[in-house]
Design an enzyme around this catalytic site. Structure first.
Site, short mmCIF file in Angstrom:
data_model
loop_
_atom_site.label_atom_id
_atom_site.label_comp_id
_atom_site.label_asym_id
_atom_site.label_seq_id
_atom_site.Cartn_x
_atom_site.Cartn_y
_atom_site.Cartn_z
N LYS A 149 -32.19 -44.78 34.11
CA LYS A 149 -31.40 -43.85 33.49
C LYS A 149 -32.09 -43.59 31.96
CE LYS A 149 -26.96 -46.21 34.15
NZ LYS A 149 -27.32 -47.35 33.71
N LYS A 197 -39.52 -48.77 38.55
CA LYS A 197 -37.90 -48.43 39.13
C LYS A 197 -37.25 -47.03 38.51
CE LYS A 197 -34.53 -50.64 36.62
NZ LYS A 197 -32.98 -50.49 36.62
N LYS A 221 -38.51 -55.01 28.63
CA LYS A 221 -37.95 -54.08 27.54
C LYS A 221 -38.56 -54.63 26.16
CE LYS A 221 -33.93 -52.31 29.85
NZ LYS A 221 -32.50 -51.77 29.79
N1 AQP Z 1 -33.86 -47.98 40.68
C1 AQP Z 1 -32.63 -48.43 41.03
N2 AQP Z 1 -32.68 -48.68 42.29
C2 AQP Z 1 -31.58 -49.58 42.88
N3 AQP Z 1 -30.51 -50.09 42.04
C3 AQP Z 1 -30.82 -49.70 40.77
N4 AQP Z 1 -29.85 -50.02 39.88
C4 AQP Z 1 -30.46 -49.61 38.55
N5 AQP Z 1 -31.58 -48.98 38.94
C5 AQP Z 1 -31.79 -49.04 40.02
C6 AQP Z 1 -28.46 -50.74 39.95
O1 AQP Z 1 -27.52 -50.13 39.18
C7 AQP Z 1 -26.67 -50.59 38.73
C8 AQP Z 1 -26.03 -50.26 37.62
O2 AQP Z 1 -27.22 -50.44 36.64
P1 AQP Z 1 -26.88 -50.69 35.03
O3 AQP Z 1 -26.36 -49.34 34.62
O4 AQP Z 1 -26.27 -51.98 34.91
O5 AQP Z 1 -28.34 -50.73 34.30
P2 AQP Z 1 -29.70 -51.01 34.81
O6 AQP Z 1 -29.86 -52.15 35.96
O7 AQP Z 1 -30.58 -51.39 33.71
O8 AQP Z 1 -29.91 -49.58 35.42
P3 AQP Z 1 -30.88 -48.47 34.83
O9 AQP Z 1 -30.54 -47.13 35.38
O10 AQP Z 1 -32.29 -48.63 34.81
O11 AQP Z 1 -30.34 -48.26 33.34
P4 AQP Z 1 -30.99 -48.18 31.93
O12 AQP Z 1 -32.12 -47.48 31.94
O13 AQP Z 1 -30.01 -48.17 30.84
O14 AQP Z 1 -31.60 -49.73 31.69
C9 AQP Z 1 -27.02 -52.01 39.00
O15 AQP Z 1 -26.50 -52.91 39.82
C10 AQP Z 1 -28.38 -51.97 39.07
O16 AQP Z 1 -29.08 -53.02 39.81
#
Ligand code: AQP
Length: 327
Positions: free
Chosen positions: A191, A188, A107
């Site tokens: 969001k 990956k 990031k």
């Molecule tokens: N691509 C993914 N595949 C499997 N698991 C995923 N998780 C996130 N992306 C994937 C899992 O979802 C849970 C919640 O995630 P989070 O909201 O804590 O944030 P993150 O891991 O940073 O997920 P995002 O979607 O990528 O959000 P942003 O873009 O805001 O950073 C966690 O258990 C995560 O492992």
């Protein structure tokens, strides 16, 4: 029963990676805690209206999965104990440990400045987990390193101040622990990816899901086989199908022998449409009653705060703070 804790950030609309990697593994059992980690959602510049909406959105998914019936469902910022324990973790962890975090490196890459919050956020996550004597943390692959750091911090604290924290363990699903972007299959699904076609959202309509999968980036060649290095796009689609149906990937490869990429995409789209339908319908119904959602979250916060207080009291005592006077 082993204590389970997991959190989801209200940083945007939930996608199938969040569902397959985390939410679907959440078991509604007494004593388990599921948290909407809103303090984590402000480490990057954020829109207040989106944070508000996102919190209710994540809650609607957790309620649709029935987690509030047996478990404790709450919002992190409603339980101030998390930030107090984070300070103790901030004084336990090191700069070097945080600099090694892959998610931080990804990031922060190429940016002139990032917030201290983005750098320190794994310490808040450690506090979230340790506060409740958590044994198991169901998460996607991207969070494994943060849970390992949490264990290291807990061990260090225990060895300095005596047995206090339980050492937690990350739990990952056999398929779907790292769902990849549909448009950049080496990355990956996320969001925060601004490209709407990169992700399938839990609230996408069936037609939207079909359209996005039809457009998904595939690989050169024609063969349908699982090979994340050589064929990341096709491998991602196979993994999504396997995660939704429970069919091992080797079985899917046999099933698709001699078939085209188009046939694979059509099948995967139908599996995802049907796999998400009941959840989407429930989420839409729940979202229509924000007052009820807030009531559930308030009750959850009271239960979580009651569980957190004895832990904090023990930590303060071990660290040598004077006992607080009753207010
Ligand atoms: N691509 C993914 N595949 C499997 N698991 C995923 N998780 C996130 N992306 C994937 C899992 O979802 C849970 C919640 O995630 P989070 O909201 O804590 O944030 P993150 O891991 O940073 O997920 P995002 O979607 O990528 O959000 P942003 O873009 O805001 O950073 C966690 O258990 C995560 O492992």
């Amino acid at each position: 029963m082993a204590r389970v804790f997991s959190g989801v950030q209200p940083t945007g609309a939930l996608h199938i990676g969040n569902y397959l990697g985390a939410l679907r593994q959440f078991e509604a059992a007494p004593g388990h805690l599921y948290c909407i980690v809103d303090w984590h959602a402000i480490t990057e510049p954020h829109d207040p209206a989106q944070l508000h909406r996102g919190t209710l959105h994540v809650a609607s998914a957790m309620i649709a999965l029935g987690l509030h019936e047996e478990s404790v469902l709450f919002v992190q910022s409603h339980v101030p104990a998390h930030v107090e324990l984070m300070w103790y973790m901030t004084c336990t962890g090191t700069m070097g440990e945080l600099q090694r975090m892959t998610q931080y490196k990804a990031k922060a890459k190429g940016r002139r400045s990032v917030s201290v919050g983005l750098f320190a956020y794994p310490l808040l996550m450690a506090a979230d987990i340790l506060l409740y004597r958590t044994e198991k943390v169901p998460v996607g692959e991207d969070q494994r390193q943060h849970v390992e750091l949490t264990r290291d911090l807990a061990e260090r604290f225990n060895s300095r101040f005596g047995e206090t924290f339980v050492l937690p363990e990350a739990v990952m699903p056999p398929a779907g622990a790292r769902v990849r972007s549909l448009t950049k299959p080496l990355e990956k699904m996320s969001k925060s990816d601004p490209d709407p076609d990169s992700k399938i959202l839990l609230l996408d309509s069936p037609d939207e899901i079909r359209r996005k999968i039809k457009k998904a980036v595939t690989d050169t060649g024609r063969e349908i086989r699982y090979d994340p290095q050589e064929k990341p796009g096709i491998s991602n689609l196979l993994e999504i199908q396997s995660a939704f149906t429970g069919e091992p990937i080797s079985k899917l490869e046999e099933m698709y022998a001699g078939k085209t990429y188009r046939e694979l995409k059509e099948q995967v789209a139908e599996v995802v449409v049907e796999g998400l339908r009941p959840l989407r319908e429930k989420m839409e119904a729940i979202a229509a009653h924000p007052g009820e959602i807030e009531g559930i979250l308030k009750e959850g916060a009271e239960k979580a705060a009651a569980l957190a207080e004895p832990m904090l009291k023990e930590v303060r005592q071990k660290l040598g703070f004077l006992e607080r006077l009753p207010s």
